[in-house]
Scaffold this motif. Structure first.
Motif, PDB file in Angstrom:
ATOM      1  N   ILE A 162       0.857  -1.190   0.000  1.00  0.00           N
ATOM      2  CA  ILE A 162       0.000   0.000   0.000  1.00  0.00           C
ATOM      3  C   ILE A 162       0.892   1.239   0.000  1.00  0.00           C
ATOM      4  N   ASP A 163       0.626   2.145  -0.903  1.00  0.00           N
ATOM      5  CA  ASP A 163       1.344   3.417  -0.937  1.00  0.00           C
ATOM      6  C   ASP A 163       0.950   4.224   0.306  1.00  0.00           C
ATOM      7  N   PRO A 164       1.937   4.669   1.109  1.00  0.00           N
ATOM      8  CA  PRO A 164       1.587   5.451   2.306  1.00  0.00           C
ATOM      9  C   PRO A 164       0.773   6.711   2.001  1.00  0.00           C
ATOM     10  N   ALA A 165       0.866   7.207   0.766  1.00  0.00           N
ATOM     11  CA  ALA A 165       0.103   8.402   0.396  1.00  0.00           C
ATOM     12  C   ALA A 165      -1.315   8.070  -0.068  1.00  0.00           C
ATOM     13  N   ALA A 166      -1.665   6.788  -0.118  1.00  0.00           N
ATOM     14  CA  ALA A 166      -2.970   6.381  -0.630  1.00  0.00           C
ATOM     15  C   ALA A 166      -4.098   6.855   0.284  1.00  0.00           C
ATOM     16  N   THR A 167      -5.211   7.226  -0.322  1.00  0.00           N
ATOM     17  CA  THR A 167      -6.404   7.578   0.443  1.00  0.00           C
ATOM     18  C   THR A 167      -7.092   6.303   0.928  1.00  0.00           C
ATOM     19  N   LEU A 168      -8.054   6.482   1.808  1.00  0.00           N
ATOM     20  CA  LEU A 168      -8.822   5.329   2.288  1.00  0.00           C
ATOM     21  C   LEU A 168      -9.483   4.616   1.115  1.00  0.00           C
ATOM     22  N   ALA A 169     -10.072   5.353   0.204  1.00  0.00           N
ATOM     23  CA  ALA A 169     -10.744   4.740  -0.945  1.00  0.00           C
ATOM     24  C   ALA A 169      -9.747   3.985  -1.823  1.00  0.00           C
ATOM     25  N   GLU A 211      -3.098   9.314   8.731  1.00  0.00           N
ATOM     26  CA  GLU A 211      -3.055  10.694   9.215  1.00  0.00           C
ATOM     27  C   GLU A 211      -3.772  11.673   8.299  1.00  0.00           C
ATOM     28  N   HIS A 212      -3.680  11.445   6.983  1.00  0.00           N
ATOM     29  CA  HIS A 212      -4.260  12.385   6.032  1.00  0.00           C
ATOM     30  C   HIS A 212      -5.664  11.977   5.584  1.00  0.00           C
ATOM     31  N   TRP A 213      -6.262  10.956   6.211  1.00  0.00           N
ATOM     32  CA  TRP A 213      -7.610  10.534   5.852  1.00  0.00           C
ATOM     33  C   TRP A 213      -8.637  11.355   6.629  1.00  0.00           C
ATOM     34  N   SER A 214      -9.717  11.690   5.985  1.00  0.00           N
ATOM     35  CA  SER A 214     -10.793  12.407   6.685  1.00  0.00           C
ATOM     36  C   SER A 214     -11.546  11.468   7.621  1.00  0.00           C
ATOM     37  N   ASP A 274       9.675  10.667   7.173  1.00  0.00           N
ATOM     38  CA  ASP A 274       8.934  11.132   8.349  1.00  0.00           C
ATOM     39  C   ASP A 274       8.813  12.650   8.421  1.00  0.00           C
ATOM     40  N   THR A 275       9.450  13.373   7.505  1.00  0.00           N
ATOM     41  CA  THR A 275       9.507  14.829   7.612  1.00  0.00           C
ATOM     42  C   THR A 275       8.136  15.483   7.785  1.00  0.00           C
ATOM     43  N   PRO A 276       7.132  15.163   6.975  1.00  0.00           N
ATOM     44  CA  PRO A 276       5.828  15.837   7.158  1.00  0.00           C
ATOM     45  C   PRO A 276       5.234  15.587   8.546  1.00  0.00           C
ATOM     46  N   THR A 277       5.333  14.350   9.032  1.00  0.00           N
ATOM     47  CA  THR A 277       4.774  14.021  10.346  1.00  0.00           C
ATOM     48  C   THR A 277       5.564  14.692  11.455  1.00  0.00           C
ATOM     49  N   ALA A 278       6.890  14.661  11.366  1.00  0.00           N
ATOM     50  CA  ALA A 278       7.726  15.274  12.400  1.00  0.00           C
ATOM     51  C   ALA A 278       7.488  16.772  12.481  1.00  0.00           C
ATOM     52  N   ARG A 279       7.304  17.409  11.344  1.00  0.00           N
ATOM     53  CA  ARG A 279       7.079  18.856  11.355  1.00  0.00           C
ATOM     54  C   ARG A 279       5.770  19.221  12.040  1.00  0.00           C
ATOM     55  N   THR A 280       4.838  18.287  12.070  1.00  0.00           N
ATOM     56  CA  THR A 280       3.570  18.522  12.755  1.00  0.00           C
ATOM     57  C   THR A 280       3.644  18.131  14.232  1.00  0.00           C
ATOM     58  N   ALA A 281       4.156  16.935  14.479  1.00  0.00           N
ATOM     59  CA  ALA A 281       4.139  16.386  15.845  1.00  0.00           C
ATOM     60  C   ALA A 281       5.259  16.917  16.723  1.00  0.00           C
ATOM     61  N   TRP A 282       6.405  17.241  16.100  1.00  0.00           N
ATOM     62  CA  TRP A 282       7.573  17.699  16.865  1.00  0.00           C
ATOM     63  C   TRP A 282       8.024  19.091  16.434  1.00  0.00           C
ATOM     64  N   ALA A 283       7.078  19.918  16.045  1.00  0.00           N
ATOM     65  CA  ALA A 283       7.402  21.227  15.468  1.00  0.00           C
ATOM     66  C   ALA A 283       8.316  22.058  16.354  1.00  0.00           C
ATOM     67  N   SER A 284       8.146  21.975  17.658  1.00  0.00           N
ATOM     68  CA  SER A 284       8.908  22.829  18.578  1.00  0.00           C
ATOM     69  C   SER A 284      10.283  22.276  18.917  1.00  0.00           C
ATOM     70  N   ARG A 285      10.622  21.092  18.422  1.00  0.00           N
ATOM     71  CA  ARG A 285      11.907  20.473  18.814  1.00  0.00           C
ATOM     72  C   ARG A 285      12.588  19.768  17.648  1.00  0.00           C
ATOM     73  N   LEU A 286      12.389  20.271  16.445  1.00  0.00           N
ATOM     74  CA  LEU A 286      12.971  19.628  15.265  1.00  0.00           C
ATOM     75  C   LEU A 286      14.500  19.635  15.299  1.00  0.00           C
ATOM     76  N   ASP A 287      15.093  20.580  16.054  1.00  0.00           N
ATOM     77  CA  ASP A 287      16.554  20.624  16.094  1.00  0.00           C
ATOM     78  C   ASP A 287      17.141  19.425  16.821  1.00  0.00           C
ATOM     79  N   THR A 288      16.324  18.678  17.557  1.00  0.00           N
ATOM     80  CA  THR A 288      16.804  17.474  18.246  1.00  0.00           C
ATOM     81  C   THR A 288      16.273  16.194  17.610  1.00  0.00           C
ATOM     82  N   ALA A 289      15.654  16.316  16.430  1.00  0.00           N
ATOM     83  CA  ALA A 289      15.064  15.156  15.755  1.00  0.00           C
ATOM     84  C   ALA A 289      16.042  14.569  14.740  1.00  0.00           C
ATOM     85  N   TYR A 290      16.149  13.252  14.734  1.00  0.00           N
ATOM     86  CA  TYR A 290      17.050  12.530  13.824  1.00  0.00           C
ATOM     87  C   TYR A 290      18.445  13.177  13.866  1.00  0.00           C
TER      88      TYR A 290
END
Length: 542
Positions: free
Chosen positions: A84-91, A117-120, A392-408
């Motif tokens: 399954i492509d991770p970018a695939a929609t539910l449909a 994450e990106h599914w409605s 993981d960049t899109p998810t990290a930028r959302t979930a860890w926005a305030s601490r990206l300097d310590t990510a990976y």
């Protein structure tokens, strides 16, 4: 003087010291090991009538690469599962499942790769029922820490609405308290167990997977397998060309008591197969918001889950170290990383220094600044996956926005003296030799701009990236200087590339391919598509 079995000449040898005088450009192998390095003229005495030679035509030659975090059997099996492509929609996922189900008669349909994450609307039973018409379906999320399963799969696993969440796991429920079909972390176990082993087919799949590793220049792996998968792996490697790959096999937590009872220590084995540490899970993953955090997620996802408490980690690691068994601890969030370092430190220096295989943290995707120097001080290696920082960049930028300097934080850890070992985490990400190097250097996907890079200061140069795929992991598997280096006495595991890696500008590095891969001096891969242009294997004429 005995003559060499094979000589690689006209090469740009990585990691070979250059003294005054001509640059060494040739390397001789005999009986599976490197016996001499020098100029073509200096290696002339090693040539005999039966000596084969490879003309690298000024391309790079490196040690064979190591994938330091790989689920080899699961990756091999994934070739026959729904992708399954991770970018695939539910449909789109539902439609892919419908088409897959129409071509298969498996009792349980297995797939992998969904990201909701990106599914409605979230994953639900009804969608699977519509696609698979009442059949048992188990779909792994991209990070393999959650499954989305059909009602029939829950029934076969003995699970119903009365099921309670297990320790370290959770069954998702809707607003009415009803199961949705999604299980997370330890709750996935009864559903994952529905996949029936297919030993004969698995043997062929693993051997095919090993050939694909060779095509990427990978000659060593650090694997994480269950008991059944370990048996499959050993049998498959016994029949693979050249013995397949060198393996450091970490063992599941459930097998720790068995190791201790018979006195098997980490590092036990030979040049082809060694026992690593006990695999422990301190937390979950970023994508599932189950990675254990010191501070809440920036997108309101709570503080994650501890799959082992700090006390359980301390007690388990102390017991393992006392028996000579090292550890490889899955820790993604900064709280899990800290708890693991605390546990290693609490076990005491005498127990740590006697280990034949160093302790390590798997992933270490978020590390608090106060914990960075502790890796080097405690001798804990950071086993990291460069491709994760890209995908993981899109998810990290959302979930860890305030601490990206310590990510990976590859560069931060490396500068602080930590030993890095890089891998893919396949089947989460595909193993890729050049792709992994490019991810370290560019920290982005090929074809994208630098604007997409998360925390560019954490990039590594190519020299350090190669160390992370060669010398770094070799230092963790008990081989010492025999692995990950081009020097006399080292294993004859080499990659002859199709270009000079250090001259590869932009995305050209990601496109590099091995012309030839050698394992213990045996040619286990030759890329016919580039052999005619880049080099050839021939027999020396006396």
């Amino acid at each position: 003087m005995n003559t060499a079995d094979l000589i690689v000449e006209n090469a740009r040898l990585w990691g070979v010291p250059t003294a005054d005088g001509p640059r060494p450009d040739s390397i001789a192998l005999r009986a599976g090991r490197i016996v001499a390095i020098g100029t073509r003229a200096e290696l002339a005495p090693w040539r005999g009538a039966a000596t084969r030679q490879i003309d690298a035509r000024s391309a790079s030659v490196t040690p064979g690469l190591t994938d330091a975090h790989l689920h080899l059997v699961a990756w091999a099996r994934s070739a026959g599962e729904l992708t399954i492509d991770p970018a695939a929609t539910l449909a789109e996922v539902v439609e892919r499942l419908r088409a897959f189900a129409a071509t298969r008669d498996d009792a349980v349909l297995i797939g992998r790769g969904w990201v909701a994450e990106h599914w409605s609307d979230g994953p639900d039973w009804e969608s699977l029922e519509a696609a698979a018409a009442g059949r048992a379906v188990v779909l792994h999320s991209k990070d393999f820490h959650a499954v989305w399963a059909s009602r029939r799969a829950f029934e076969l696993a003995g699970l119903d609405e009365r099921v309670s969440d297990p320790a370290g796991g959770r069954f998702d429920r809707d607003r009415h308290g009803r199961l949705t079909g999604v299980a997370r972390e330890h709750a996935v176990r009864p559903l994952v167990a529905l996949a029936a082993p297919e030993r004969d087919r698995d043997l062929a799949r693993v051997r095919d997977a090993v050939a694909r590793l060779h095509a990427e220049g990978i000659t060593s792996v650090h694997v994480f397998e269950g008991p059944e998968e370990s048996r499959v792996l050993r049998r498959a490697l016994a029949g693979a060309p050249g013995g397949g790959v060198r393996v450091l096999a970490h063992v599941p937590h459930a097998q720790l008591d068995a190791l201790l009872s018979v006195g098997i220590e980490s590092g036990t084995g030979d040049d082809r197969f060694r026992i690593g540490g006990v695999k422990l899970f301190a937390d979950g993953t970023l994508g599932s918001r189950t990675a254990a955090m010191l501070e809440p997620y920036d997108d309101g996802g709570g503080i994650g889950m501890e799959l082992m408490s700090a006390r359980e980690l301390r007690e388990t690691i102390a017991r393992a170290f006392a028996g000579g068994v090292s550890c490889a601890v899955h820790a993604i969030g900064d709280r899990a990383v800290r708890s693991t370092l605390d546990a290693v430190e609490a076990a005491g220096e005498p127990a740590r220094v006697r280990l034949r295989v160093p302790p390590r943290i798997e992933h270490a995707q978020l590390v608090h600044a106060l914990d960075v120097p502790r890796f080097a001080r405690l001798g804990v290696a950071a086993s990291m996956q460069p491709s994760h920082a890209v995908t993981d960049t899109p998810t990290a930028r959302t979930a860890w926005a305030s601490r990206l300097d310590t990510a990976y934080p590859w560069r931060t850890l490396e500068t602080a003296g930590a030993r890095l070992a890089f891998g893919s985490d396949a089947p989460v990400e595909p193993p890729s030799g050049a792709g992994g190097l490019f991810a370290c250097v560019a920290r982005r996907a090929p074809g994208t701009s630098d604007e997409s890079v998360m925390s560019p200061a954490q990039r590594l140069d190519l020299e350090r990236a190669l160390v992370g795929f060669t010398r770094g992991p070799a230092a963790l598997d008990g081989r010492g200087r025999q692995g990950g280096r081009l020097e006399p006495g080292a294993h004859g595991d080499l990659v002859v590339w199709d270009r000079d890696l250090f001259a590869a500008a932009g995305d050209s590095l990601a496109a590099a391919r091995p012309l030839a891969t050698l394992l213990a001096g045996e040619l286990v891969h030759r890329d016919a598509s580039v052999a005619a242009e880049v080099g050839e294997v021939s027999t020396c004429r006396s």
